[in-house]
Design a protein around this motif. Structure first.
Motif, PDB file in Angstrom:
ATOM      1  N   PRO A 151      13.684   3.548  -2.348  1.00 31.52           N
ATOM      2  CA  PRO A 151      12.822   2.773  -1.445  1.00 31.52           C
ATOM      3  C   PRO A 151      11.699   3.599  -0.832  1.00 31.52           C
ATOM      4  O   PRO A 151      10.597   3.086  -0.611  1.00 31.52           O
ATOM      5  CB  PRO A 151      13.791   2.277  -0.369  1.00 31.52           C
ATOM      6  N   ALA A 152      11.966   4.886  -0.568  1.00 29.32           N
ATOM      7  CA  ALA A 152      10.915   5.735  -0.017  1.00 29.32           C
ATOM      8  C   ALA A 152       9.774   5.906  -1.014  1.00 29.32           C
ATOM      9  O   ALA A 152       8.592   5.858  -0.654  1.00 29.32           O
ATOM     10  CB  ALA A 152      11.492   7.085   0.385  1.00 29.32           C
ATOM     11  N   ALA A 153      10.118   6.121  -2.295  1.00 27.34           N
ATOM     12  CA  ALA A 153       9.081   6.228  -3.320  1.00 27.34           C
ATOM     13  C   ALA A 153       8.323   4.918  -3.470  1.00 27.34           C
ATOM     14  O   ALA A 153       7.097   4.900  -3.658  1.00 27.34           O
ATOM     15  CB  ALA A 153       9.701   6.647  -4.648  1.00 27.34           C
ATOM     16  N   GLY A 154       9.049   3.807  -3.380  1.00 23.93           N
ATOM     17  CA  GLY A 154       8.371   2.517  -3.426  1.00 23.93           C
ATOM     18  C   GLY A 154       7.413   2.319  -2.253  1.00 23.93           C
ATOM     19  O   GLY A 154       6.338   1.740  -2.410  1.00 23.93           O
ATOM     20  N   LEU A 155       7.791   2.839  -1.069  1.00 23.92           N
ATOM     21  CA  LEU A 155       6.904   2.766   0.080  1.00 23.92           C
ATOM     22  C   LEU A 155       5.620   3.549  -0.163  1.00 23.92           C
ATOM     23  O   LEU A 155       4.526   3.103   0.211  1.00 23.92           O
ATOM     24  CB  LEU A 155       7.622   3.315   1.319  1.00 23.92           C
ATOM     25  N   ALA A 156       5.718   4.722  -0.810  1.00 25.78           N
ATOM     26  CA  ALA A 156       4.529   5.507  -1.111  1.00 25.78           C
ATOM     27  C   ALA A 156       3.602   4.763  -2.072  1.00 25.78           C
ATOM     28  O   ALA A 156       2.372   4.809  -1.926  1.00 25.78           O
ATOM     29  CB  ALA A 156       4.927   6.861  -1.695  1.00 25.78           C
ATOM     30  N   VAL A 157       4.174   4.067  -3.042  1.00 31.09           N
ATOM     31  CA  VAL A 157       3.354   3.288  -3.973  1.00 31.09           C
ATOM     32  C   VAL A 157       2.673   2.126  -3.262  1.00 31.09           C
ATOM     33  O   VAL A 157       1.486   1.830  -3.489  1.00 31.09           O
ATOM     34  CB  VAL A 157       4.216   2.784  -5.144  1.00 31.09           C
ATOM     35  N   VAL A 158       3.400   1.469  -2.370  1.00 33.63           N
ATOM     36  CA  VAL A 158       2.812   0.340  -1.629  1.00 33.63           C
ATOM     37  C   VAL A 158       1.662   0.806  -0.743  1.00 33.63           C
ATOM     38  O   VAL A 158       0.607   0.159  -0.667  1.00 33.63           O
ATOM     39  CB  VAL A 158       3.908  -0.358  -0.799  1.00 33.63           C
ATOM     40  N   THR A 159       1.834   1.932  -0.055  1.00 35.65           N
ATOM     41  CA  THR A 159       0.754   2.431   0.795  1.00 35.65           C
ATOM     42  C   THR A 159      -0.475   2.804  -0.032  1.00 35.65           C
ATOM     43  O   THR A 159      -1.611   2.612   0.418  1.00 35.65           O
ATOM     44  CB  THR A 159       1.224   3.646   1.594  1.00 35.65           C
ATOM     45  N   ALA A 160      -0.272   3.332  -1.242  1.00 35.68           N
ATOM     46  CA  ALA A 160      -1.415   3.639  -2.104  1.00 35.68           C
ATOM     47  C   ALA A 160      -2.156   2.372  -2.493  1.00 35.68           C
ATOM     48  O   ALA A 160      -3.400   2.327  -2.497  1.00 35.68           O
ATOM     49  CB  ALA A 160      -0.941   4.383  -3.348  1.00 35.68           C
ATOM     50  N   LEU A 161      -1.408   1.311  -2.819  1.00 36.58           N
ATOM     51  CA  LEU A 161      -2.059   0.042  -3.164  1.00 36.58           C
ATOM     52  C   LEU A 161      -2.788  -0.554  -1.969  1.00 36.58           C
ATOM     53  O   LEU A 161      -3.895  -1.089  -2.094  1.00 36.58           O
ATOM     54  CB  LEU A 161      -1.012  -0.940  -3.706  1.00 36.58           C
ATOM     55  N   LEU A 162      -2.186  -0.445  -0.783  1.00 33.40           N
ATOM     56  CA  LEU A 162      -2.837  -0.970   0.409  1.00 33.40           C
ATOM     57  C   LEU A 162      -4.122  -0.214   0.730  1.00 33.40           C
ATOM     58  O   LEU A 162      -5.099  -0.802   1.197  1.00 33.40           O
ATOM     59  CB  LEU A 162      -1.878  -0.902   1.600  1.00 33.40           C
ATOM     60  N   ALA A 163      -4.125   1.102   0.475  1.00 36.81           N
ATOM     61  CA  ALA A 163      -5.335   1.881   0.733  1.00 36.81           C
ATOM     62  C   ALA A 163      -6.480   1.445  -0.168  1.00 36.81           C
ATOM     63  O   ALA A 163      -7.655   1.567   0.206  1.00 36.81           O
ATOM     64  CB  ALA A 163      -5.048   3.368   0.538  1.00 36.81           C
ATOM     65  N   VAL A 164      -6.152   0.929  -1.358  1.00 39.14           N
ATOM     66  CA  VAL A 164      -7.192   0.449  -2.272  1.00 39.14           C
ATOM     67  C   VAL A 164      -7.617  -0.965  -1.914  1.00 39.14           C
ATOM     68  O   VAL A 164      -8.818  -1.285  -1.887  1.00 39.14           O
ATOM     69  CB  VAL A 164      -6.681   0.507  -3.725  1.00 39.14           C
ATOM     70  N   VAL A 165      -6.648  -1.830  -1.614  1.00 42.45           N
ATOM     71  CA  VAL A 165      -6.959  -3.230  -1.329  1.00 42.45           C
ATOM     72  C   VAL A 165      -7.638  -3.379   0.027  1.00 42.45           C
ATOM     73  O   VAL A 165      -8.664  -4.055   0.162  1.00 42.45           O
ATOM     74  CB  VAL A 165      -5.677  -4.081  -1.402  1.00 42.45           C
ATOM     75  N   LEU A 166      -7.068  -2.729   1.031  1.00 47.54           N
ATOM     76  CA  LEU A 166      -7.655  -2.805   2.364  1.00 47.54           C
ATOM     77  C   LEU A 166      -8.833  -1.839   2.478  1.00 47.54           C
ATOM     78  O   LEU A 166      -8.878  -0.825   1.784  1.00 47.54           O
ATOM     79  CB  LEU A 166      -6.598  -2.465   3.423  1.00 47.54           C
ATOM     80  N   PRO A 167      -9.791  -2.108   3.342  1.00 42.30           N
ATOM     81  CA  PRO A 167     -10.944  -1.190   3.496  1.00 42.30           C
ATOM     82  C   PRO A 167     -10.589   0.043   4.309  1.00 42.30           C
ATOM     83  O   PRO A 167     -11.208   0.339   5.336  1.00 42.30           O
ATOM     84  CB  PRO A 167     -11.980  -2.080   4.202  1.00 42.30           C
ATOM     85  N   ALA A 168      -9.577   0.781   3.852  1.00 43.68           N
ATOM     86  CA  ALA A 168      -9.139   1.959   4.605  1.00 43.68           C
ATOM     87  C   ALA A 168     -10.211   3.046   4.618  1.00 43.68           C
ATOM     88  O   ALA A 168     -10.384   3.756   5.614  1.00 43.68           O
ATOM     89  CB  ALA A 168      -7.835   2.505   4.000  1.00 43.68           C
ATOM     90  N   GLY A 169     -10.938   3.182   3.517  1.00 45.97           N
ATOM     91  CA  GLY A 169     -11.956   4.219   3.454  1.00 45.97           C
ATOM     92  C   GLY A 169     -13.212   3.905   4.243  1.00 45.97           C
ATOM     93  O   GLY A 169     -14.101   4.759   4.331  1.00 45.97           O
ATOM     94  N   ARG A 170     -13.289   2.713   4.829  1.00 45.67           N
ATOM     95  CA  ARG A 170     -14.484   2.335   5.590  1.00 45.67           C
ATOM     96  C   ARG A 170     -14.254   2.384   7.097  1.00 45.67           C
ATOM     97  O   ARG A 170     -15.171   2.146   7.863  1.00 45.67           O
ATOM     98  CB  ARG A 170     -14.918   0.920   5.187  1.00 45.67           C
ATOM     99  N   GLN A 171     -13.031   2.687   7.513  1.00 42.26           N
ATOM    100  CA  GLN A 171     -12.734   2.667   8.937  1.00 42.26           C
ATOM    101  C   GLN A 171     -13.295   3.877   9.675  1.00 42.26           C
ATOM    102  O   GLN A 171     -13.376   3.871  10.907  1.00 42.26           O
ATOM    103  CB  GLN A 171     -11.213   2.581   9.151  1.00 42.26           C
TER     104      GLN A 171
END
Length: 276
Positions: free
Chosen positions: A192-212
């Motif tokens: 589950p921890a590895a799955g959490l890391a994958v989810v956060t990577a996907l969220l960083a791409v989908v959400l405008p994390a790099g624009r904050q």
């Protein structure tokens, strides 16, 4: 006779309507207090020097308080244009107000023979309100036509630095997930921890994390290199998701191709980490 008539009309320009002289202006308000004005009018004036001079005049009319104005020729998709870069267009802070009067720019364009000019405005990705003539403006694009009133645009920006703090939670969770995925002793915790890391990577791409990071710049909290580093810091979650995804893929392949366990309890690994 028809061919002769067409040749005569082509030679004297008969039947050919007079094309309207047009240009395009793109104004970008930056998150560090500066701005740049792009003028697409190459080929409609006598030389590049005239285009640069007109771009500088338009920039000074729009932002009379700007400093350090630099004008240069650039290309975008093979189309040359003049860019006027300037600093101190607005004062950074918790609440920013900016007023852009297009009347001076319209006057300069009309004097150069431009009857119709498209103008586009972009602002930093922070909570903002753009009004033209006192009314909210959705498309943030206007037409500057000869004889028509020039718009006066009012921009209000309300940066929220806390949004950058929320985006920074993604790489923190990603690093924690990778660490537990590779070094936790039990799959019930590591997978589950590895799955959490994958989810956060996907969220960083989908959400405008790099624009904050723009919230920090508009608020005046960071400048220069520190602001550039802070802007890309939330995107660290993306590369952290790659080893976590490889770990999950390896566990899946082992589960499909390895020997059946028959429901036996998981044995304690001889070394630290599920992967190893």
């Amino acid at each position: 006779m028809t061919l002769i008539a067409l040749a005569v009309l082509a030679g004297c320009g008969g039947g050919t309507p007079v094309r309207e002289q047009r240009a395009r202006i793109e104004v970008a308000v930056l998150h560090d207090g500066g701005a740049h004005v792009d003028l697409y009018a190459v080929g409609r004036l006598g030389s590049d020097a005239e285009v640069r001079a007109l771009a500088g005049d338009i920039a000074r009319e729009m932002f009379p308080g700007a400093t350090n104005i630099r004008i240069r020729m650039r290309k975008a998709r093979g189309v040359p244009f003049a860019r006027a870069e300037m600093e101190h267009v607005y004062r950074t802070g918790r609440k920013v107000s900016l007023r852009i009067d297009m009347s001076g720019a319209l006057r300069r364009l009309t004097a150069r023979g431009f009857q119709n000019t498209a103008m586009k405005l972009s602002v930093p990705p922070v909570p903002a309100t753009v009004r033209a003539g006192g009314e909210p403006s959705g498309p943030r694009g206007w037409r500057l036509r000869e004889g028509a009133p020039a718009p006066v645009v009012a921009v209000e920006m309300r940066p929220r630095p806390v949004r950058w703090c929320g985006a920074m939670a993604l790489p923190v969770l990603g690093a924690l997930g990778v660490a537990l995925g590779f070094f936790a002793r039990r799959r019930v915790l590591a997978l589950p921890a590895a799955g959490l890391a994958v989810v956060t990577a996907l969220l960083a791409v989908v959400l405008p994390a790099g624009r904050q990071g723009a919230n920090l710049g508009v608020a005046g909290l960071l400048h220069g290199t520190a602001l550039e580093v802070a802007a890309v810091a939330p995107l660290v979650a993306v590369p952290l998701g790659l080893p976590a995804g490889m770990l999950l893929a390896a566990v899946l392949v082992r589960g499909l191709t390895g020997p059946a366990t028959g429901g036996t309890p998981e044995t304690r690994p001889r070394d630290t980490g599920v992967f190893w």
